[in-house]
Scaffold this motif. Sequence first.
Motif, mmCIF file in Angstrom:
data_model
loop_
_atom_site.group_PDB
_atom_site.id
_atom_site.type_symbol
_atom_site.label_atom_id
_atom_site.label_comp_id
_atom_site.label_asym_id
_atom_site.label_seq_id
_atom_site.Cartn_x
_atom_site.Cartn_y
_atom_site.Cartn_z
ATOM 1 N N TRP A 77 0.772 -1.221 0.000
ATOM 2 C CA TRP A 77 0.000 0.000 0.000
ATOM 3 C C TRP A 77 0.807 1.276 0.000
ATOM 4 O O TRP A 77 0.287 2.329 -0.246
ATOM 5 N N ASN A 78 2.086 1.223 0.326
ATOM 6 C CA ASN A 78 2.817 2.483 0.358
ATOM 7 C C ASN A 78 3.973 2.478 -0.625
ATOM 8 O O ASN A 78 4.418 1.429 -1.093
ATOM 9 N N SER A 80 7.233 3.160 -0.437
ATOM 10 C CA SER A 80 8.505 2.505 -0.128
ATOM 11 C C SER A 80 8.387 0.991 -0.222
ATOM 12 O O SER A 80 9.320 0.311 -0.655
ATOM 13 N N GLN A 116 -1.223 4.331 -2.261
ATOM 14 C CA GLN A 116 -1.788 4.967 -1.075
ATOM 15 C C GLN A 116 -0.979 6.210 -0.712
ATOM 16 O O GLN A 116 0.244 6.204 -0.756
ATOM 17 N N GLY A 117 -1.674 7.250 -0.398
ATOM 18 C CA GLY A 117 -1.026 8.506 -0.053
ATOM 19 C C GLY A 117 -0.920 9.465 -1.221
ATOM 20 O O GLY A 117 -0.597 10.632 -1.036
ATOM 21 N N SER A 118 -1.199 8.989 -2.420
ATOM 22 C CA SER A 118 -1.200 9.876 -3.587
ATOM 23 C C SER A 118 -2.383 10.837 -3.499
ATOM 24 O O SER A 118 -3.445 10.475 -3.005
ATOM 25 N N THR A 119 -2.182 12.025 -3.986
ATOM 26 C CA THR A 119 -3.278 12.982 -4.066
ATOM 27 C C THR A 119 -4.229 12.523 -5.162
ATOM 28 O O THR A 119 -3.797 12.174 -6.252
ATOM 29 N N GLN A 146 4.533 11.537 -7.869
ATOM 30 C CA GLN A 146 4.049 10.582 -6.873
ATOM 31 C C GLN A 146 4.158 9.149 -7.393
ATOM 32 O O GLN A 146 4.522 8.241 -6.647
ATOM 33 N N SER A 150 6.878 5.765 -6.098
ATOM 34 C CA SER A 150 6.486 4.402 -5.748
ATOM 35 C C SER A 150 7.178 3.363 -6.629
ATOM 36 O O SER A 150 6.867 2.186 -6.552
#
Length: 174
Positions: A77-78, A80, A116-119, A146, A150
């Motif tokens: 999901w992230n 990194s 996840q975390g992308s605008t 972004q 990833s």
Amino acid sequence: TSCCCSARAALRPERPWDDAALPVDRRVFLLLEQLTDAEKGAQLSYHTQGGGPDEGGAQCAAAGGCGGLRCDAKTYWNASACVDWANGVQRALRAKARVFVPVTFFCETTHAGGIQGSTIFPMPVALGQSWNTSLMEAVGTQIGAQARASGCSQAMSPLLQVATDPRWGRLAEN
């Protein structure tokens, strides 16, 4: 996800296409000369991979390579975690493949960076209604940054006005 290959070429003369001192067209010719027709065809395939890096590398190696893999957002999901996964796939593929060709990692970037975390921005059709090309460029630049964070090296997104063709079923994304 790439490595410094010129040092490896000195250690592995059977892989002259890794020699960064050679012109690119010569390196491409040498690599293509080594690939079988099936391996060349495998470079055109794209897969969504949900397993770990070893499964991704094994999947590509078994097929003779692959052109692209997508980090499964349900598993990783992230950003990194996706980068770690992509690096692991490259290592596994290098260890298993007869001729190593690095994998391209792709993601859907219609209105977000794909992780996840992308605008999440408005769909392109809505942005287009603004007629603000500077805004659209800024949104695209942010989405690209972004996605790249990833590990994505290729973005999938409509580039043309396809909504006028009723055969294309993803109208909301245009």
